[in-house]
Design an enzyme around this catalytic site. Structure first.
Site, PDB file in Angstrom:
ATOM      1  N   HIS A   1       0.836  -1.192   0.000  1.00 64.21           N
ATOM      2  CA  HIS A   1       0.000   0.000   0.000  1.00 64.21           C
ATOM      3  C   HIS A   1       0.872   1.244   0.000  1.00 64.21           C
ATOM      4  CE1 HIS A   1      -3.835  -1.931   0.367  1.00 64.21           C
ATOM      5  NE2 HIS A   1      -3.478  -2.611   1.444  1.00 64.21           N
TER       6      HIS A   1
ATOM      7  N   CYS B   1      -0.173   2.121  -5.031  1.00 62.61           N
ATOM      8  CA  CYS B   1      -1.108   3.154  -5.466  1.00 62.61           C
ATOM      9  C   CYS B   1      -0.489   4.537  -5.293  1.00 62.61           C
ATOM     10  CB  CYS B   1      -2.396   3.074  -4.651  1.00 62.61           C
ATOM     11  SG  CYS B   1      -3.389   1.623  -5.036  1.00 62.61           S
TER      12      CYS B   1
END
Length: 776
Positions: free
Chosen positions: A413, A462
């Site tokens: 992440h 991301c």
């Protein structure tokens, strides 16, 4: 003698490998050789040296003999000294190999020079060669052998008409020989008032006994080109050369040809060569070398500052007359070298407060194997919290140095705010800010301080904006180094995908990157092709596209070869420490009271994940069946009880393929996977539980033994402990004080995986509904 300077570094790699195999034996091998070479203090081996050589047997391709020879190479051990030591331990096979090989290594280092001399003067022709001990010299005039010419110097005095002609020297060792270049000796008229005799070697028409016949030429070159400057002279006695750059001597350049393999702007300026012998000295004409623009104040290269109201930059057209043409164009060289290659790969998947991911495990594993094929020292870590990520990055920075290629890959992440990228640790809260994350730009600042040759960031995460974080992090001042590449798996404010299958999964980025990364192309060219491949993929079209940011000005590739710098001692010291910190435990053999013998073996899946296998090596005939299980692991490490003591690696949850590498693959094994070794605070201890049944009895009997295997792999680095940092965690990588000695060194490579391709574009429709985000 010159041949005594012939070192092991001059031997071919194939010869060193053959020699290493000969020394990999216990009766007459590297240990006995180490004792003999220690008689010379320069080659005395410490206990750590011997230990690290011994530990090489734990690696599938490791060789204690090769490791010991590397120590001798680093200490400039001569071939003559090694031969003497091998004779002392009576290693006839190794002596024969080196003797026969050395005869092929004769190289003329000083060529005889043509000379002009007066009648009755003294002429000295010199020829020197490097090679095996015991070189012999023989001079020839034309095809006739000179009976008195059996030394490196041929002295002709007094010089007469009969001595004019062509001379050559043969350097031999046994039946092997090489010839020098031809040297011409010519008579000239003596100067007025000159008295012939052996004490003088003056040249006609010159106040000096040295005369330059070819001057160095000015040149214009581009960064990365090969620079060649030549200065040739005739002299008596023979000439010596010393090059100067901007009036400063260049200690490494003492022959008539100056060669710089890869020029930079630091090499621009004026070059001169001093030519001298025992009596005389002359200087060459200056040669000006221009690399790109000669100066930022050159009127052809004036930069106009673009203010807020400016719409264009003034840039005059540069004609061919603005710069001098190259009188001696240098040879273009596209070959660049790294002083070392280091890669840190982090994959976070088991998040405490966020969506669990699948792809990072397979992605890091495959990328590790690919980078090792290109000679990278790979550190591969899974599931790190903030402290462990901070410590790992800090240690990674300590491995870097001048000219080193550094690669940082992160899968997990992440988010991007105000142009800064943040990697999210597994313990970050759901609504985290930069305080709980690692800023990539701060890492780049630290890498630039190390004067690295190439910085590559591959961020498989991301890049959506984090609405919970309004803090604008100010990284340290970045330098213009023209050696940095960012490969983002997705665009700004977009998400990165992974593809899930029943067993393992790959991220989209790695699925395409692994097909291109080993290509011998400039890094940016390789990543451009990956971007093109991803753009043709139906699933991600319009959703995910690789973004490349780079200021790389040179054609540097991840496949570039390693060429050790002059500071190899520092590199060796770090490699030694890293090797100790990445050692697998030795294979254990446990004897139980019932007569059963159990073997424990170890393999590294990642730098912080180890697989232990147990095998029954021997059991008495009266025992019908038995099995050995591992249990009672410390709480520091993670062991999935449901997947421990499994019959296959796949059932144990491992990506390794090591069964074919076991000594006796037909014997059944049980596999247990130990994770999170970076959190181990003490030596790893566990219990081996043996259960067995005697013939004609139904009752099962149990025996237990506790085994301690030390602190394996990265557990010795204590990544769980804080490193020096500032008050603000998000800025710690930019402000912490780093010591000069690293606790990293070269990693023992885990056994390579034979995992096949985990992704196929033909299955696009099948996987469309299984896509997941590396989301915040």
């Amino acid at each position: 003698m010159e041949e005594c300077n012939f070192t092991l570094a001059n031997l071919a790699k194939e010869v060193l490998n053959r020699l290493a195999k000969m020394l990999d034996n216990s009766t007459c091998g590297w240990r006995q050789l180490a004792q003999v070479v220690s008689e010379d203090p320069k080659f005395r081996c410490s206990e750590r040296d011997v230990t690290n050589c011994s530990l090489q047997v734990l690696s599938a391709a490791g060789s204690p003999g090769r490791s010991f020879l590397a120590l001798l190479v680093d200490r400039s051990c001569s071939l003559l000294f090694l031969l003497q030591c091998l004779r002392k331990i009576n290693h006839k096979e190794a002596v024969q190999l080196l003797t026969s090989t050395a005869t092929e290594q004769i190289r003329v280092t000083i060529q005889p020079s043509s000379q002009l001399a007066t009648l009755g003067s003294k002429v000295i022709l010199s020829c020197r060669a490097s090679g095996p001990p015991g070189l012999s010299y023989q001079w020839f005039k034309g095809k006739e052998e000179i009976s008195t010419g059996c030394t490196p110097e041929l002295v002709v005095c007094p010089l007469g008409p009969e001595h004019q002609g062509s001379y050559i020297c043969r350097v031999s060792h046994g039946d092997t020989y090489v010839f020098s270049q031809w040297a011409q000796v010519r008579l000239v008229r003596s100067s007025p008032g000159f008295s012939p005799g052996c004490s003088s070697g003056m040249f006609s028409g010159s106040s000096s006994g040295v005369r330059i016949i070819y001057q160095p030429q000015s040149q214009v070159a581009s960064e990365g080109d090969v620079l060649l400057l030549e200065c040739t002279a005739v002299a008596n006695p023979p000439a010596q050369y010393q090059w100067y750059h901007n009036s400063a001597p260049m200690p490494q350049h003492k022959i008539r040809i100056l060669k710089i393999p890869c020029v930079t702007t630091a090499h621009r300026g004026q070059y001169k060569c001093k030519v001298f012998n025992f009596f005389h000295e002359v200087w060459s004409d200056p040669a000006t070398v221009t690399i790109g623009p000669t100066s930022i104040t050159d009127p052809s290269w004036v930069a106009v500052d673009r203010g807020l109201e400016s719409e264009e930059v003034d840039s005059p057209i540069i004609s061919e007359e603005d710069h001098p043409q190259m009188t001696n164009p240098p040879t273009l060289s596209n070959q660049f070298y790294a002083t070392d290659k280091v890669a840190l790969l982090i994959g976070n998947l088991n998040y405490q407060y966020r969506t669990q991911l699948c792809a990072p495990r397979a992605d890091v594993h495959e990328l590790s194997n690919l980078l090792r094929q290109m000679d990278f020292k790979v550190v591969s870590l899974l599931d790190l919290n903030w402290q462990e990520m901070h410590s790992a990055v800090t240690e990674f920075l300590l491995l870097l140095g001048k000219g080193v290629y550094g690669v940082l890959y992160f899968a997990g992440h992440g988010y991007e705010n105000y142009g800064n990228s943040f990697m999210v640790p597994i313990d970050a809260p759901a609504s985290c800010t930069s305080e709980y994350c690692i800023c990539v730009q701060n890492i780049l600042t630290r890498m630039q301080e190390k004067e690295t040759g190439l910085n590559v960031f591959l961020l498989d995460m991301c890049r959506k904006r984090n609405p919970n974080d309004e803090v604008i992090v100010q990284p340290g001042l970045l330098k213009v180094t023209a050696n940095t590449v960012f490969g983002y798996a997705t665009c700004v404010d977009a998400e990165a995908y992974e593809v899930r299958t029943e067993d393992v999964s790959n991220g989209i980025f790695i699925s395409f990157l692994k097909r291109r990364i080993c290509q011998d192309e400039k890094v940016t060219v390789m990543l451009d092709r990956v971007a093109e491949d991803m753009g043709r993929f139906e699933i991600t079209r319009g959703r995910q596209a690789l973004e490349l940011r780079s200021n790389l000005s040179e054609r540097r590739s991840l496949t570039d070869l390693i060429q050790t710098s002059d500071c190899s001692a520092v590199s060796s010291a770090r490699n030694l420490q890293w090797a100790v910190a990445h050692v697998l435990p030795k294979s254990h053999f446990i004897h139980f009271d019932c007569g059963v013998k159990v073997q424990l073996g170890f393999a590294a899946e990642f730098s912080n994940i180890m697989v232990i296998y147990t095998r029954i090596i021997d059991k008495p005939k009266e025992i019908a069946s038995c099995s050995a299980h591992l249990t009672d692991f410390p709480e520091d490490v993670d062991v999935d009880v449901k997947k421990s003591n499994q019959e296959t690696l796949v059932e144990a949850g491992s990506l390794l393929q090591i069964k074919q590498q076991l000594p006796s693959p037909e014997l059944p094994s049980l596999y247990t996977r130990i994770c999170s070794l970076q959190r181990l605070k003490r030596e790893l201890a566990f219990t081996v539980c043996l259960r067995y049944i005697y013939v004609n009895l139904e009752e099962e009997v149990e025996e237990r033994q506790t085994v301690t295997v030390g602190k394996p792999l990265v557990s010795k680095l204590n990544l769980h402990q804080p490193r020096p940092s500032s008050a603000s965690p998000s800025l710690s990588l930019d402000s912490c004080t780093i010591s000069e000695v690293s606790s990293f060194s070269e990693e023992f490579s885990p056994l390579a995986s034979n995992t096949g391709s985990l992704f196929a574009t033909s299955n696009a429709e099948k996987y469309r509904d299984k896509m997941n985000y590396h989301s915040n």
